[in-house]
Design an enzyme around this catalytic site. Structure first.
Site, PDB file in Angstrom:
ATOM      1  N   HIS A 108       3.000  -3.292   6.988  1.00 43.78           N
ATOM      2  CA  HIS A 108       1.964  -2.318   6.627  1.00 43.78           C
ATOM      3  C   HIS A 108       1.993  -1.130   7.577  1.00 43.78           C
ATOM      4  O   HIS A 108       2.710  -1.129   8.566  1.00 43.78           O
ATOM      5  CB  HIS A 108       0.566  -2.957   6.708  1.00 43.78           C
ATOM      6  CG  HIS A 108       0.250  -3.841   5.559  1.00 43.78           C
ATOM      7  ND1 HIS A 108      -0.654  -3.514   4.592  1.00 43.78           N
ATOM      8  CD2 HIS A 108       0.743  -5.061   5.215  1.00 43.78           C
ATOM      9  CE1 HIS A 108      -0.722  -4.481   3.697  1.00 43.78           C
ATOM     10  NE2 HIS A 108       0.109  -5.433   4.055  1.00 43.78           N
TER      11      HIS A 108
ATOM     12  N   GLU B 104       1.279   3.829   2.846  1.00 37.53           N
ATOM     13  CA  GLU B 104       1.796   3.394   4.149  1.00 37.53           C
ATOM     14  C   GLU B 104       3.321   3.445   4.136  1.00 37.53           C
ATOM     15  O   GLU B 104       4.009   2.426   4.206  1.00 37.53           O
ATOM     16  CB  GLU B 104       1.267   1.993   4.463  1.00 37.53           C
ATOM     17  CG  GLU B 104      -0.250   1.985   4.594  1.00 37.53           C
ATOM     18  CD  GLU B 104      -0.862   0.589   4.556  1.00 37.53           C
ATOM     19  OE1 GLU B 104      -0.129  -0.412   4.562  1.00 37.53           O
ATOM     20  OE2 GLU B 104      -2.108   0.505   4.506  1.00 37.53           O
TER      21      GLU B 104
ATOM     22  N   HIS C 287       0.850  -1.189   0.000  1.00 42.14           N
ATOM     23  CA  HIS C 287       0.000   0.000   0.000  1.00 42.14           C
ATOM     24  C   HIS C 287       0.888   1.241   0.000  1.00 42.14           C
ATOM     25  O   HIS C 287       1.554   1.522   0.995  1.00 42.14           O
ATOM     26  CB  HIS C 287      -0.914  -0.009   1.240  1.00 42.14           C
ATOM     27  CG  HIS C 287      -1.911  -1.128   1.199  1.00 42.14           C
ATOM     28  ND1 HIS C 287      -2.262  -1.852   2.316  1.00 42.14           N
ATOM     29  CD2 HIS C 287      -2.625  -1.628   0.170  1.00 42.14           C
ATOM     30  CE1 HIS C 287      -3.163  -2.769   1.966  1.00 42.14           C
ATOM     31  NE2 HIS C 287      -3.394  -2.649   0.663  1.00 42.14           N
TER      32      HIS C 287
ATOM     33  N   GLU D 204       1.626  -4.214  11.430  1.00 41.92           N
ATOM     34  CA  GLU D 204       1.063  -2.885  11.225  1.00 41.92           C
ATOM     35  C   GLU D 204       1.776  -1.879  12.117  1.00 41.92           C
ATOM     36  O   GLU D 204       1.838  -2.067  13.329  1.00 41.92           O
ATOM     37  CB  GLU D 204      -0.430  -2.894  11.620  1.00 41.92           C
ATOM     38  CG  GLU D 204      -1.288  -3.874  10.851  1.00 41.92           C
ATOM     39  CD  GLU D 204      -1.810  -3.274   9.556  1.00 41.92           C
ATOM     40  OE1 GLU D 204      -1.512  -2.094   9.268  1.00 41.92           O
ATOM     41  OE2 GLU D 204      -2.526  -4.006   8.829  1.00 41.92           O
TER      42      GLU D 204
END
Ligand SMILES: [Zn+2]
EC number: 3.4.17.24
Length: 1115
Positions: A910, A816, A813, A995
């Site tokens: 992420h 990110e 992504h 994350e």
């Protein structure tokens, strides 16, 4: 303590006794004997009231908020109003009303009511008694509305009301009962038909000190009735909107001591519900509602206790603010990339098949506003959605048995695993690492897509980097000018004229070599030249050129200023109220071929035409205020959240306000202390080349821009959100950059990889391959890192080849960027000279794809690749043409699985926009099953708990990491993500998404601080350290020495007990959906509509859906 309890129980049994008498009375058809019925009801009422009187005594001590005191003329009835407190528990007491309800009292009382109504004339006393009791019972009985309707009681009360409009004694209990009836939506429609809306308008009126409690109940009832669209339409047709506004103003003017806040709020509640329909909004605007509510609210601002009025007013104004489309010709991305083929279904196909011109027309239809008009309940909806999202199909939770592809097909990937066959014997040093990412060492390429230039690109950026001319040091001429920042390039055409000479001062590049071993400005420019962007960017942003040296000071999570959102919203509303103050001057526009170069000294200059840049349009709204519009991801018409742009031409000390007006997420960490990032070129030249957290008065809220349902992909029309921040600049002639998060471009990655290569010591085995080429023609780097064998002895070679694999990836992504900084930390650690790093290399073979979506990164996308799709939803069946990086990365893993060398750990890095800290999502069959109700079989499920070890270790050693935020549940919506596919299809037990917050931490060493690149890089390094510990744990001989970590099992069992609570599993999108640790500050009641309002507590019991009620009532 015992005594009151005993009396209560005694009271309860007497309630039951009387109820029994009533029932008999009904049963024996002794309908005529109204007097007996009256006596019994009176006794019940008395019993309830004595309980309530006790309560009243308790409450009245220190309770100033009870308006309906004894001074009210309706003393007796205002006591009854106090019975609304019946839902509050009395210390040590039972609840007689509750007993009444649970023993079927409601039904009996309603039947009594019906019977009594057949008497003529009806006994007023009995009616009064019955309604008084029903007014107490109703709010406690969840099915009251339905029961009343089924018993035919609605009309009895309405008729009684009609006949007694001048009889306040009866009016109040009737209204109280009607208020409860009306909260049922079916009842509301039926009551409206019987003229109740009109009746309410007869009761409510301008300011008066009389009968205020009556008025309050009437307003509540009206408010409930107006939730029905038919009733709202009826009210609009009869021109009641101006009436309500008039009444509101009157109360506002006369209630100078603010004693009747609840009445004023009741009026606003009616307006709020009427304006749920389009007709109502129009009537509101026609009646000058905006100005009225704006002015009254402004006058309320100094009185904090009036906040609920301001908040509700603000909500109504925002709802009625005419919806606008974004100020763009189309919301499709300004850039277009021709795909090799258009996928058969999905968002891209949809986008392509949309007829031109309709993609962004604001949906004019009525009634689609419900979902978006108010009550940002999306969070709760998400919760439900996510509860449904847990995978319950056991077969999908078990590893897939059959290999997905024939080995023959996978054999070509052998070339990426030279280390598995390396023998170092014949010519030990023949392998040459491919140092240039441009070199196509690996021939796995995909059909190259054609580049089509976006239409706006024909003029400006005609000089692409392909014309590799002379390299020059970057220059700044006098004024630091963004356009001139084109490093290694000639100045763009339009500014070239007066610049031909060489009199420009050579820009002093900050010397950061010591601090940033992986950074080299010249090398960066080299890297940029081989990076291919759809808009064919030719400029280099200074921050990427100079590099970023993380500041040493702490950057705290910002405390939210009270009222900031409200202030911003009011400023927005002023645009409508004082349109002449608005400049509406476009100062930057990618959609127009030669975007106007405004340089009149009155406006800021904007630019984002560089790698990862994203700004589509800038409009000067007021002298120091700008609306900014972000570009959507390429081949898409949405996904905007990431931004990176340049600003110059600022006035020092002026209070600038920037509004990014087309954000899409329904909430953001910008509401919880996160700041934007800014990079000042003047600061950099002054020796402080760095991104700093900046911006004040930051908030994030739904605005008045929206798009059509067609453009939103067939869903309802969707609103946009504004992210706003204020900023004063410190330097004259500065060039400043703003970004969503620390930028990390594809060219930066290539530079870092080259520098890492250069730092390689003989102990390190490092190979860099190009896994494949992306749609945009960029190489996707693949790294292999391990330790060189100590010798070429058989043993050593054997150990070398048989090291377990660790597979890491990041940045699927593009928005990110934090994932890339974590990856940088991992790579630097792995290539380091520390003994730990050496042990780690000796322990594992690392396979790393540091950037799964280079095209997205280069082109400033937030979420997607050039195919307009989220690549982390393509892992189940990636297309080699449309998703080459995913296709080939998956193939690598399939190859490994086929040769029985599936990795010990897979982790995809992420970033998370809605939560704090760093945490992991993993996959566990058992934990998933426990979240569902298919528990019967779950006990026999076998599962190793090993998946918990790595996060557990991380929580012990990495300060930013939070075990509490981890989740190991498999969600249906995630079945095509890397984590779930690698777990299920490759059988990798330790398959994770890691994350990292975009905001900061709320636990551990960094609690209260925003996260920076130093912390992110540290996280990447700690991940490596954790892998080393994992190695020791998974090595059986050493198990005994690490007993402290082996409490995993008991730890797990503890958690297991917790999992019954729905909040323990974190069903956030790998990326983002609901769940906030921090609540909106108090003011946000305007969003959530949960202002504390004691008089409304009974509403909570009545919100269950009609269908349920109906069913329950009948059974
Ligand atoms: Zn993500």
């Amino acid at each position: 303590m015992n005594k009151p309890k005993m009396t209560t129980e005694k009271g309860n049994s007497r309630v039951l006794m009387f109820l029994g008498q009533l029932e008999r009375l009904n049963g024996e058809a002794m309908l005529a004997d109204a007097e007996i019925a009256r006596q019994i009801t009176a006794k019940i009422l008395h019993l309830i009231q004595t309980q309530e009187k006790t309560r009243k005594e308790i409450m009245s001590k220190g309770s100033g908020g009870m308006e309906v005191g004894d001074r009210d003329p309706l003393t007796f009835y205002s006591n009854i109003t106090l019975l609304d407190y019946v839902s509050l528990p009395v210390p040590g007491g039972g609840r007689r009303v509750g007993v009444l309800v649970s023993k079927g009292g409601t039904g009996i009382l309603l039947q009594m009511l019906l019977s009594a109504s057949k008497e003529w004339p009806p006994s007023e006393e009995l009616m009064l008694q019955l309604h008084s009791v029903l007014a107490k019972v109703g709010p406690k009985d969840r099915k009251f509305g339905v029961k009343a309707r089924l018993n035919g009681a609605l009309n009895v009360t309405v008729n009684l009301l009609k006949q007694n409009l001048q009889n306040p004694k009866l009016l109040l209990p009737c209204l109280q009962v009607l208020r409860v009836y009306s909260s049922n939506s079916v009842n509301a429609v039926s009551l409206g038909k019987n003229g109740l809306v009109e009746l309410m308008f007869k009761i409510i009126g301008p300011f008066s000190k009389k009968n205020t409690s009556l008025l309050k109940v009437a307003l509540d009832t009206l408010g409930a009735l107006l939730k029905s669209k038919t009733n709202a339409r009826r009210a609009v047709d009869r021109a009641h909107v101006p009436v309500l506004l008039y009444i509101y103003q009157d109360w506002h003017r006369n209630d100078t001591r603010h004693r009747h806040m609840l009445i004023r709020k009741g009026i606003l509640g009616c307006l709020k519900n009427i304006t749920n329909i389009k007709l109502g909004r129009r009537a509101f605007l026609d009646a000058d509602g905006m100005r009225i509510l704006y002015n009254t609210s402004t006058e309320c601002l100094p009185v904090r206790t009036l906040d609920p009025l301001i908040n509700t007013s603000s909500l109504i104004m925002r709802k009625c603010f005419p919806k606008n489309r974004l100020p763009l010709p189309t919301i499709k991305s300004v850039f277009h990339h021709q795909l090799p083929h258009i996928p058969a279904g999905g968002p891209v196909a949809q986008l392509y098949s949309q007829p031109p011109g309709v993609d962004d027309v604001v949906d004019e239809s009525d009634d689609n506003e419900d979902a978006e008009a108010e009550n940002d309940t999306e969070n709760e909806e998400d919760k439900d959605l996510h509860n449904d999202d847990i995978e319950t199909d056991i077969s999908k939770l078990r590893p897939r048995e059959t290999p997905s592809r024939p080995f023959e097909e996978l054999k070509i990937y052998e070339r990426f695993f030279l280390e598995l066959s390396e023998d170092f014997q014949p010519v030990p040093w023949t392998w040459t690492p491919s140092t240039s990412p441009g070199a196509k060492m690996a021939a796995v390429t995909t059909p190259k897509a054609q580049h089509t230039r976006g239409r706006s690109w024909s003029g400006i950026c005609c000089r692409s980097l392909n014309s590799r001319q002379h390299r020059q040091p970057p220059r700044l001429t006098g004024v630091v000018c963004p356009r001139r920042g084109g490093v290694g390039e000639e100045s763009p055409v339009e500014e070239g004229a007066e610049e031909d000479g060489d009199e420009g001062a050579v820009l002093e590049v900050p010397d950061t070599a010591l601090l940033l071993p992986l950074h080299d400005p010249d090398l960066y420019v080299e890297m940029v030249k081989s990076t291919r962007s759809v808009p064919q960017y030719s400029q280099v942003a200074y921050p990427d050129y100079f590099g970023h040296v993380a500041p040493t000071f702490r950057e705290h999570i910002l405390e939210r200023v009270y009222g900031v959102q409200r202030t911003k919203i009011f400023q927005d509303i002023e645009r409508l109220i004082h349109p002449n103050d608005i400049l509406d001057k476009v100062v930057y526009d990618l959609d127009i071929q030669s975007s106007p170069v405004v340089d009149d000294g009155e406006s800021l200059k904007f630019n984002s035409q560089f790698e990862s840049g994203n700004l589509r349009k800038a409009i000067q709204v007021r002298r120091y205020e700008y609306d900014l519009v972000l570009n959507s991801d390429i081949n898409s018409n949405h996904y905007h959240q990431w931004f990176y742009f340049e600003v110059s031409g600022m006035c020092v000390g002026a209070p600038y306000r920037f509004n990014i007006i087309n954000c899409e997420k329904s909430n953001s960490q910008f509401n919880y202390g996160m700041q934007v990032l800014m990079y000042s070129v003047q600061e950099a030249i002054g020796g402080r080349p760095r991104w700093v957290r900046t911006g004040a008065d930051i908030c994030y809220y739904k605005n008045h821009f929206s798009r059509s349902s067609i453009a939103a992909g067939g869903q309802k029309g969707k609103s946009y959100y504004t992210m706003t921040f204020s900023m004063t600049f410190n330097h004259k002639d500065d060039v400043c950059y703003f970004a969503y998060h620390y930028p990390y471009t594809y060219s930066t990655l290539k530079m870092h990889l080259q520098k890492l290569e250069a730092l390689r010591t003989p102990q390190v085995y490092l190979r860099q391959d190009i896994l494949c080429e992306t749609l945009g023609g960029n190489g996707c780097p693949l790294l292999t890192i391990t330790a060189m064998p100590e010798s070429t002895s058989n043993d050593q070679i054997c150990q070398f080849r048989n090291r377990p694999l660790v597979f890491l990836s990041a940045r699927v992504h593009p928005g990110e960027t934090n994932a890339s900084w974590v990856m940088k930390g991992t790579l630097e650690f792995l290539m380091g000279t520390s003994p730990l790093a050496q042990s780690l290399r000796e322990a594992y073979i690392f396979k790393i794809v540091p950037m799964l979506n280079p095209d997205g990164v280069v082109n400033g996308n937030h979420r997607c690749s050039l195919s307009g799709e989220d690549l982390n939803r393509q892992w189940q069946s990636p297309s080699p043409e449309l998703h080459p990086t995913i296709y080939h990365t998956k193939s690598l893993l399939q190859y490994l699985t086929a040769i029985q060398r599936a990795p010990l750990v897979f982790c995809d890095y992420h970033g998370h926009s809605r939560k704090k800290n760093v945490f992991m999502y993993g996959c566990s069959l058992k934990e998933t099953v426990w979240q569902t109700n298919i528990s019967a079989t779950s006990c026999d499920l076998h599962e190793d708990l090993g998946y918990r070890t790595l996060p557990k270790i991380l929580s012990q050693i990495a300060p930013a990491f939070s075990m509490a935020s981890c989740s190991f549940v498999v969600e249906r919506s995630k079945e095509a993500t890397a984590r779930v596919v690698v777990w299920r299809e490759m059988g990798v037990q330790r398959s994770y998404t890691m994350e990292s917050t975009l905001c900061g931490c709320d636990q551990g060493k960094y609690k209260g601080l925003q996260i920076g690149t130093r912390e992110l890089e540290e996280m990447g390094a700690q991940f490596c350290v954790a892998l080393l510990r994992l190695k020791r744990l998974t090595c059986p001989l050493e198990l005994r020495n690490h007993a402290h970590l082996l409490d995993v099992e008991s730890d797990f069992i503890e958690t297991r007990c917790k999992v019954t609570s729905p909040s323990t599993y974190v069903l956030e999108d790998e990326e983002h959906s609901f769940m906030e640790e921090v609540d909106y500050s108090a003011e946000s009641g305007d969003e959530l509509e949960h202002e504390p309002d004691v008089a409304d507590t009974h509403d909570n019991h009545l919100s269950d859906s009609e269908s349920n009620s109906q069913r329950d009532a009948l059974t």
